[in-house]
Design a protein around this motif. Structure first.
Motif, PDB file in Angstrom:
ATOM      1  N   GLY A 101      40.293  40.192  38.599  1.00 29.64           N
ATOM      2  CA  GLY A 101      40.509  39.246  37.426  1.00 29.64           C
ATOM      3  C   GLY A 101      41.881  39.130  36.970  1.00 29.64           C
ATOM      4  O   GLY A 101      42.906  39.123  37.781  1.00 29.64           O
ATOM      5  N   PHE A 102      42.215  39.146  35.808  1.00 29.79           N
ATOM      6  CA  PHE A 102      43.521  38.806  34.961  1.00 29.79           C
ATOM      7  C   PHE A 102      44.023  40.199  34.687  1.00 29.79           C
ATOM      8  O   PHE A 102      45.254  40.236  34.199  1.00 29.79           O
ATOM      9  CB  PHE A 102      43.140  38.168  33.646  1.00 29.79           C
ATOM     10  N   TYR A 103      43.533  41.440  34.770  1.00 34.16           N
ATOM     11  CA  TYR A 103      44.036  42.546  34.320  1.00 34.16           C
ATOM     12  C   TYR A 103      45.224  42.920  34.874  1.00 34.16           C
ATOM     13  O   TYR A 103      46.047  43.851  34.191  1.00 34.16           O
ATOM     14  CB  TYR A 103      42.881  43.553  34.520  1.00 34.16           C
ATOM     15  N   PHE A 104      45.304  43.040  36.088  1.00 36.28           N
ATOM     16  CA  PHE A 104      46.666  43.477  36.676  1.00 36.28           C
ATOM     17  C   PHE A 104      47.707  42.071  37.379  1.00 36.28           C
ATOM     18  O   PHE A 104      48.781  42.446  37.627  1.00 36.28           O
ATOM     19  CB  PHE A 104      46.339  44.217  37.931  1.00 36.28           C
ATOM     20  N   HIS A 105      47.142  41.124  37.202  1.00 37.96           N
ATOM     21  CA  HIS A 105      48.162  39.875  37.821  1.00 37.96           C
ATOM     22  C   HIS A 105      47.090  38.634  37.308  1.00 37.96           C
ATOM     23  O   HIS A 105      46.116  38.590  37.248  1.00 37.96           O
ATOM     24  CB  HIS A 105      48.476  39.988  39.247  1.00 37.96           C
ATOM     25  N   LYS A 106      47.901  37.691  37.411  1.00 40.51           N
ATOM     26  CA  LYS A 106      47.390  36.246  37.037  1.00 40.51           C
ATOM     27  C   LYS A 106      46.392  35.909  38.430  1.00 40.51           C
ATOM     28  O   LYS A 106      47.180  36.079  39.597  1.00 40.51           O
ATOM     29  CB  LYS A 106      48.256  35.182  36.853  1.00 40.51           C
ATOM     30  N   PRO A 107      45.341  35.382  38.466  1.00 38.51           N
ATOM     31  CA  PRO A 107      44.485  35.380  39.624  1.00 38.51           C
ATOM     32  C   PRO A 107      45.324  34.324  40.390  1.00 38.51           C
ATOM     33  O   PRO A 107      45.821  33.133  39.923  1.00 38.51           O
ATOM     34  CB  PRO A 107      43.264  34.833  38.901  1.00 38.51           C
ATOM     35  N   THR A 108      44.822  34.053  41.741  1.00 38.53           N
ATOM     36  CA  THR A 108      45.548  33.538  42.651  1.00 38.53           C
ATOM     37  C   THR A 108      44.220  32.788  43.717  1.00 38.53           C
ATOM     38  O   THR A 108      43.290  33.143  43.225  1.00 38.53           O
ATOM     39  CB  THR A 108      46.476  34.046  43.602  1.00 38.53           C
ATOM     40  N   GLU A 109      44.580  32.137  44.708  1.00 40.63           N
ATOM     41  CA  GLU A 109      43.860  31.678  45.568  1.00 40.63           C
ATOM     42  C   GLU A 109      43.082  32.702  46.112  1.00 40.63           C
ATOM     43  O   GLU A 109      41.555  32.841  46.668  1.00 40.63           O
ATOM     44  CB  GLU A 109      44.313  30.787  46.552  1.00 40.63           C
ATOM     45  N   LYS A 110      43.607  33.992  46.225  1.00 40.36           N
ATOM     46  CA  LYS A 110      42.772  35.013  46.848  1.00 40.36           C
ATOM     47  C   LYS A 110      41.543  35.532  45.900  1.00 40.36           C
ATOM     48  O   LYS A 110      40.816  36.263  46.308  1.00 40.36           O
ATOM     49  CB  LYS A 110      43.602  36.457  46.858  1.00 40.36           C
ATOM     50  N   ASP A 111      41.425  35.352  44.498  1.00 36.84           N
ATOM     51  CA  ASP A 111      40.444  35.553  43.640  1.00 36.84           C
ATOM     52  C   ASP A 111      39.339  34.703  43.611  1.00 36.84           C
ATOM     53  O   ASP A 111      38.453  34.610  42.732  1.00 36.84           O
ATOM     54  CB  ASP A 111      40.963  35.602  42.495  1.00 36.84           C
ATOM     55  N   GLN A 112      39.469  33.621  44.514  1.00 39.84           N
ATOM     56  CA  GLN A 112      38.462  32.429  44.663  1.00 39.84           C
ATOM     57  C   GLN A 112      37.900  32.347  45.940  1.00 39.84           C
ATOM     58  O   GLN A 112      38.254  33.023  46.957  1.00 39.84           O
ATOM     59  CB  GLN A 112      39.137  30.994  44.431  1.00 39.84           C
ATOM     60  N   LEU A 113      36.754  31.833  45.796  1.00 41.05           N
ATOM     61  CA  LEU A 113      35.697  31.657  47.166  1.00 41.05           C
ATOM     62  C   LEU A 113      35.690  30.277  47.417  1.00 41.05           C
ATOM     63  O   LEU A 113      34.800  29.479  46.983  1.00 41.05           O
ATOM     64  CB  LEU A 113      34.361  32.185  46.962  1.00 41.05           C
ATOM     65  N   TYR A 114      36.425  29.726  48.358  1.00 45.99           N
ATOM     66  CA  TYR A 114      36.545  28.410  48.896  1.00 45.99           C
ATOM     67  C   TYR A 114      35.432  27.954  49.816  1.00 45.99           C
ATOM     68  O   TYR A 114      34.981  26.746  49.830  1.00 45.99           O
ATOM     69  CB  TYR A 114      37.774  28.066  49.053  1.00 45.99           C
ATOM     70  N   GLY A 115      34.932  28.750  50.506  1.00 49.10           N
ATOM     71  CA  GLY A 115      34.300  28.475  51.920  1.00 49.10           C
ATOM     72  C   GLY A 115      32.720  28.236  51.553  1.00 49.10           C
ATOM     73  O   GLY A 115      32.064  27.819  52.131  1.00 49.10           O
ATOM     74  N   ASN A 116      32.526  29.533  50.452  1.00 47.27           N
ATOM     75  CA  ASN A 116      31.069  29.275  50.229  1.00 47.27           C
ATOM     76  C   ASN A 116      30.650  29.894  48.997  1.00 47.27           C
ATOM     77  O   ASN A 116      31.756  30.212  48.281  1.00 47.27           O
ATOM     78  CB  ASN A 116      30.111  29.962  51.554  1.00 47.27           C
ATOM     79  N   SER A 117      29.189  29.880  48.535  1.00 46.51           N
ATOM     80  CA  SER A 117      29.060  30.449  47.103  1.00 46.51           C
ATOM     81  C   SER A 117      28.055  31.638  47.426  1.00 46.51           C
ATOM     82  O   SER A 117      27.290  31.869  46.661  1.00 46.51           O
ATOM     83  CB  SER A 117      28.384  29.029  46.144  1.00 46.51           C
ATOM     84  N   SER A 118      27.831  32.043  48.637  1.00 48.45           N
ATOM     85  CA  SER A 118      26.937  33.144  48.911  1.00 48.45           C
ATOM     86  C   SER A 118      27.460  34.333  48.393  1.00 48.45           C
ATOM     87  O   SER A 118      28.331  34.667  48.228  1.00 48.45           O
ATOM     88  CB  SER A 118      26.956  33.118  50.594  1.00 48.45           C
ATOM     89  N   TYR A 119      26.292  35.447  48.274  1.00 49.99           N
ATOM     90  CA  TYR A 119      26.472  36.694  48.113  1.00 49.99           C
ATOM     91  C   TYR A 119      26.526  37.657  49.157  1.00 49.99           C
ATOM     92  O   TYR A 119      25.870  37.132  50.291  1.00 49.99           O
ATOM     93  CB  TYR A 119      25.275  37.177  47.112  1.00 49.99           C
ATOM     94  N   GLU A 120      26.913  38.733  48.956  1.00 54.00           N
ATOM     95  CA  GLU A 120      26.693  39.740  50.018  1.00 54.00           C
ATOM     96  C   GLU A 120      26.114  41.207  49.503  1.00 54.00           C
ATOM     97  O   GLU A 120      26.285  41.210  48.353  1.00 54.00           O
ATOM     98  CB  GLU A 120      28.210  39.913  50.731  1.00 54.00           C
ATOM     99  N   GLN A 121      25.594  41.836  50.357  1.00 54.69           N
ATOM    100  CA  GLN A 121      24.986  43.099  50.083  1.00 54.69           C
ATOM    101  C   GLN A 121      24.813  43.994  51.218  1.00 54.69           C
ATOM    102  O   GLN A 121      24.511  43.339  52.344  1.00 54.69           O
ATOM    103  CB  GLN A 121      23.670  42.837  49.124  1.00 54.69           C
TER     104      GLN A 121
END
Length: 410
Positions: free
Chosen positions: A301-321
């Protein structure tokens, strides 16, 4: 050394609350049927709230109740009665975001401990001190802050501080979003968020209705507001050393598997740090454990740097496990060696199952002897929440979670 921080866990219903407590939480936060921001999370009616407080206190744990909506005039009529009830059943603290609700608390239940919700956008030391001066016992810090800012607040403020360390991230500032209202008429700031930020979006030009243009060059469209999940486990020593008093896990709408796994992982890590801070390291098995539950890829998140595109999921909204929750131990008979299990997903003889216990060591066992409630031998448990009996190679604790590894196709 500073006092060990509280581990605060989400509880969307009584079952999740019980699992959070048994797997190591010091306190839980939960909502009633009104005045909270997770109206779709199950929540507790008045009798359930009373039972929850009793159960938690019997186990030496605390219960914080969310009263953190931004109310309209009509919402205020029933608020005093609700506050008086929470006080009567000895809730340990209330989570509040709105100044008017805070004022009602001070008037009607002046001795109740009040925590200021992250919804109040607590991003600086002046705001934190202002809430303290009004009588707040704790302030939940906004997630839009750096670790350095949190350290500064700790130095300038003599009040309990609570920090999110794990869970879903809201795309809107401190969760104050209007997307749900706009698209569905469900007011996210009054508890009815439709999670519109997780939907797939494309661009439409006004004169060409029906023709959709992907915002990214991808034929599937893009999930432009879909954040990765927060995870600060790898930086736990940095988090503890900021001096915050409570480490908070997000997820009142998540499963009991999620609650148990995340709580026990952070419990183990916090305890290990305080056992030997100078030699503390984050264990690989803890990282792997957080991968077993349903989650989006992790970010800090914001704790160590300002979020960039690497902190987003543009391709899908699926979960993993990496693991499937397949059963829950209800009881274990030491004489016969059989565990009574409530089935939660497909189980069959020959599968290798992982047993994740509240306190004991994790172990694996291949299912060889499985029986139905009448004692008849069965090869598969096909019915949802079917009660079965499994012969155990080792003793097992009640409320142990049974899991199947998804990565090896079992």
């Amino acid at each position: 050394m500073q006092k060990k921080p509280e581990l605060l866990a989400p509880a969307g219903n009584f079952e999740k609350m019980r699992m959070a407590i048994l797997y190591g939480a010091d306190a839980v936060y939960l909502g009633g049927k009104s005045f909270g921001l997770r109206a779709l999370g199950g929540n507790f009616d008045r009798e359930e709230l009373r039972e929850a407080v009793t159960y938690a206190h019997e186990h030496g744990k605390k219960v914080y109740v969310t009263v953190n909506i931004f109310p309209h005039n009509a919402d205020l009529a029933s608020l005093p009665d609700y506050l008086l009830y929470l006080n009567k059943i000895h809730v340990d603290a209330l989570l509040v975001a709105d100044l008017g609700v805070f004022s009602f608390c001070r008037t009607w239940i002046p001795n109740m401990e009040i925590h200021i919700s992250t919804q109040a956008n607590n991003t600086n030391w002046a705001t934190v001190n202002a809430w303290k001066d009004l009588g707040a016992k704790r302030v939940v810090l906004a997630r839009e802050m750096s670790m350095e800012e949190i350290r500064t607040i700790r130095k300038k403020c003599d009040v309990d501080l609570e920090l999110f360390v794990h869970g879903a991230m809201c795309i809107s500032y401190s969760g104050r979003c209007l997307l749900s209202n706009y698209f569905t008429g469900r007011d996210s700031n009054r508890g009815n968020c439709a999670q519109s930020c997780r939907w797939k979006y494309s661009l439409v030009e006004e004169t060409r209705p029906g023709k959709y243009f992907p915002i990214e060059e991808d034929e599937r469209g893009t999930y432009i507001m879909n954040s990765k999940d927060m995870c600060l486990l790898s930086y736990l020593s940095d988090v503890i050393e900021t001096g915050v008093n409570s480490l908070k896990i997000e997820g009142r709408m998540k499963s009991i598997h999620y609650v148990a796994s995340v709580v026990r992982t952070y419990r183990s890590a916090i305890d290990a740090y305080y056992k030997d801070p100078a030699h503390f390291t984050v264990r690989q098995e803890w990282i792997e454990e957080l991968g077993k539950v349903s989650h989006r890829p992790y970010t800090t998140g914001f704790y160590f740097h300002k979020p960039t595109e690497k902190d987003q999921l543009y391709g899908n909204s699926s979960y993993e496990q990496s693991s499937d929750f397949v059963g829950l131990v209800l009881a274990y008979d030491t004489t016969s060696g059989y565990a009574t299990v409530e089935q939660r997903n497909n189980m069959k003889v020959g599968q290798k199952i992982e047993f994740f216990q509240p306190h004991g060591e994790l172990f694996h066992q291949t299912l060889a002897d499985m029986r139905d409630e009448d004692g008849a031998s069965i090869d598969i448990a096909p019915h949802p929440q079917q009660i079965i009996r499994i012969h155990m190679e080792h003793p097992v604790e009640p409320y142990t979670i049974l899991r199947r590894n998804l990565t090896i196709g079992l």
